[in-house]
Design an enzyme around this catalytic site. Structure first.
Site, PDB file in Angstrom:
ATOM      1  N   LYS A   1      45.407  42.919  48.268  1.00  0.00           N
ATOM      2  CA  LYS A   1      44.918  44.179  47.697  1.00  0.00           C
ATOM      3  C   LYS A   1      44.302  44.987  48.832  1.00  0.00           C
ATOM      4  O   LYS A   1      43.396  44.513  49.525  1.00  0.00           O
ATOM      5  CB  LYS A   1      43.860  43.839  46.631  1.00  0.00           C
ATOM      6  CG  LYS A   1      43.275  45.017  45.883  1.00  0.00           C
ATOM      7  CD  LYS A   1      42.449  44.464  44.717  1.00  0.00           C
ATOM      8  CE  LYS A   1      41.521  45.474  44.108  1.00  0.00           C
ATOM      9  NZ  LYS A   1      40.778  44.885  42.960  1.00  0.00           N
TER      10      LYS A   1
ATOM     11  N   LEU B   1      53.462  45.083  44.837  1.00  0.00           N
ATOM     12  CA  LEU B   1      53.391  44.428  43.526  1.00  0.00           C
ATOM     13  C   LEU B   1      52.733  45.316  42.486  1.00  0.00           C
ATOM     14  O   LEU B   1      52.966  45.169  41.291  1.00  0.00           O
ATOM     15  CB  LEU B   1      52.595  43.123  43.636  1.00  0.00           C
ATOM     16  CG  LEU B   1      53.163  42.071  44.594  1.00  0.00           C
ATOM     17  CD1 LEU B   1      52.169  40.939  44.777  1.00  0.00           C
ATOM     18  CD2 LEU B   1      54.498  41.540  44.084  1.00  0.00           C
TER      19      LEU B   1
ATOM     20  N   ASP C   1      41.138  41.205  38.651  1.00  0.00           N
ATOM     21  CA  ASP C   1      40.398  42.470  38.699  1.00  0.00           C
ATOM     22  C   ASP C   1      38.993  42.369  38.105  1.00  0.00           C
ATOM     23  O   ASP C   1      38.790  42.484  36.899  1.00  0.00           O
ATOM     24  CB  ASP C   1      41.174  43.592  37.989  1.00  0.00           C
ATOM     25  CG  ASP C   1      40.675  44.966  38.453  1.00  0.00           C
ATOM     26  OD1 ASP C   1      39.516  45.048  38.911  1.00  0.00           O
ATOM     27  OD2 ASP C   1      41.434  45.940  38.370  1.00  0.00           O
TER      28      ASP C   1
ATOM     29  N   GLY D   1      47.200  50.930  41.917  1.00  0.00           N
ATOM     30  CA  GLY D   1      46.137  51.292  40.979  1.00  0.00           C
ATOM     31  C   GLY D   1      45.381  52.486  41.508  1.00  0.00           C
ATOM     32  O   GLY D   1      45.721  53.019  42.562  1.00  0.00           O
ATOM     33  N   GLY D   2      44.358  52.910  40.776  1.00  0.00           N
ATOM     34  CA  GLY D   2      43.549  54.040  41.223  1.00  0.00           C
ATOM     35  C   GLY D   2      42.922  53.775  42.575  1.00  0.00           C
ATOM     36  O   GLY D   2      42.550  54.686  43.301  1.00  0.00           O
TER      37      GLY D   2
ATOM     38  N   THR E   1      38.150  49.993  29.387  1.00  0.00           N
ATOM     39  CA  THR E   1      39.355  50.765  29.098  1.00  0.00           C
ATOM     40  C   THR E   1      39.214  51.243  27.652  1.00  0.00           C
ATOM     41  O   THR E   1      38.905  50.423  26.780  1.00  0.00           O
ATOM     42  CB  THR E   1      40.588  49.849  29.264  1.00  0.00           C
ATOM     43  OG1 THR E   1      40.617  49.412  30.635  1.00  0.00           O
ATOM     44  CG2 THR E   1      41.877  50.566  28.922  1.00  0.00           C
TER      45      THR E   1
ATOM     46  N   VAL F   1      48.652  46.737  45.915  1.00  0.00           N
ATOM     47  CA  VAL F   1      48.711  45.288  46.123  1.00  0.00           C
ATOM     48  C   VAL F   1      50.082  44.993  46.711  1.00  0.00           C
ATOM     49  O   VAL F   1      51.109  45.351  46.141  1.00  0.00           O
ATOM     50  CB  VAL F   1      48.509  44.525  44.793  1.00  0.00           C
ATOM     51  CG1 VAL F   1      48.578  43.021  45.048  1.00  0.00           C
ATOM     52  CG2 VAL F   1      47.172  44.892  44.159  1.00  0.00           C
TER      53      VAL F   1
END
Length: 335
Positions: free
Chosen positions: A57, A34, A169, A37-38, A188, A42
């Protein structure tokens, strides 16, 4: 498999979980991923017994240690374990082995807000209002529990089957006593509040700043302060000049300007009436907050959700068969 946390009423074991496979296309027969990420992947899993879907995850323990994220991961699990809000992703169980930790989360079949935004370019106002209202409810819940979120962005918002938005998250979340400040540099770049950049210490006010940035991005398709260089983004944030596109409504411009005030103490949501002031802003005049909390509003986002296999609203990713190295330092004793 070692220790396990299960949400109340859950009797899930790791052995119960089986991967969902792509039914067609070039990855046919591979397990569904799905997101990547870093920190890992998932994957979509199901159980043979009652066919419920879960987003699992999976993060390499070695990677967590090398990036010094042990505390963050443990805290994320503790937060999610304690949370019960319809506007925040549920954690059903957590497992670990010698290579990975696994967090078994609720599956939000509508996909990421970020993906939907890219598909349509920018959201019509009613959709942006609804999405943001869901975030306000998530914030209200977290802030009551003295938790700052600190990582709002479209990538961290998912749509459930009814089109309601959930926050995912919690890697940057932090528990804070009211009146205290913290000095870590997190977030971010496009969403970071000026006081974080200036290292003046920050508190819950940063969540309201990022809410203003989110509203702008949902309505315009891109955030107000952007550049390929983080340093240039920070310079623009500190300049604080908001340039609104001509199609943006007066109410939208008003709420964004009030949330993105440079001084944290003057920000909408962070003055004496708190989050009530956000709810009462005229941009939300069509939202019945009680009905929203009861999930009795027909979500306008539903028209963004595609029909088809359970993974239709997600980008596709090739299966990764490499295995992470084993990790035995024991930091995850309590995981």
């Amino acid at each position: 498999m070692f220790s396990v946390f299960l949400s109340p009423g859950s009797t899930l074991t790791f052995e119960d979980l089986v991967p969902v496979l792509y039914q067609e296309g070039r990855y046919q027969g591979d397990p569904v991923t799905l997101g990547i990420g870093g920190f890992g992947r998932v994957e979509l899993m199901t159980t043979l017994s009652h066919g419920k879907y879960y987003a699992v995850k999976r993060v390499s323990k070695k990677h967590i240690v090398s990036k010094r994220q042990e505390e963050h991961i443990l805290f994320e699990k503790e937060i999610l374990k304690a949370i019960q809000s319809d506007f925040i992703i549920r954690l059903h169980a957590a497992f670990k082995d010698t290579r990975y930790i696994y967090m078994v989360m609720e599956f939000c079949s509508g996909g990421e807000i970020w993906t939907k935004l890219k598909e349509v370019g920018r959201f019509e106002e009613s959709i942006a209002v609804f999405c943001t209202a869901c975030v306000v409810e998530a914030y209200s819940y977290l802030h009551k529990k003295n938790i700052m979120y600190r990582d709002l962005k479209p990538e961290n918002l998912m749509l459930d089957v009814k089109g309601y938005v959930k926050l995912i998250d919690f890697g940057f979340a932090k528990e804070m006593v009211r009146g205290d400040k913290t000095y870590s540099f997190v977030g971010t770049p496009e969403y970071i509040a000026p006081e974080i950049i200036k290292n003046q210490g920050h508190d819950f006010a940063v969540d309201f700043w990022s809410l203003g940035i989110l509203i702008f991005e949902l309505l315009a398709g891109s955030p107000p302060f952007s550049s390929s260089e983080p340093q240039r983004i920070y310079a623009k944030i500190l300049d604080g000049v908001l340039k609104f596109p001509p199609y943006m409504s007066e109410a939208a411009k008003s709420i964004i300007s009030k949330l993105c005030r440079p001084r944290p103490g003057q920000r909408l949501g962070n003055t004496k009436n708190g989050i009530k002031d956000v709810r009462h802003h005229r941009w939300f005049s069509n939202i019945n907050w009680h009905k929203l909390r009861m999930r009795q509003i027909d979500a306008p986002t539903i028209r963004l959700i595609r029909k088809g296999p359970c993974y239709i609203n997600f980008d596709r990713f090739p299966y990764d068969q490499t295995k992470a190295d084993e990790e035995f330092s024991g930091w995850d004793r309590d995981f």
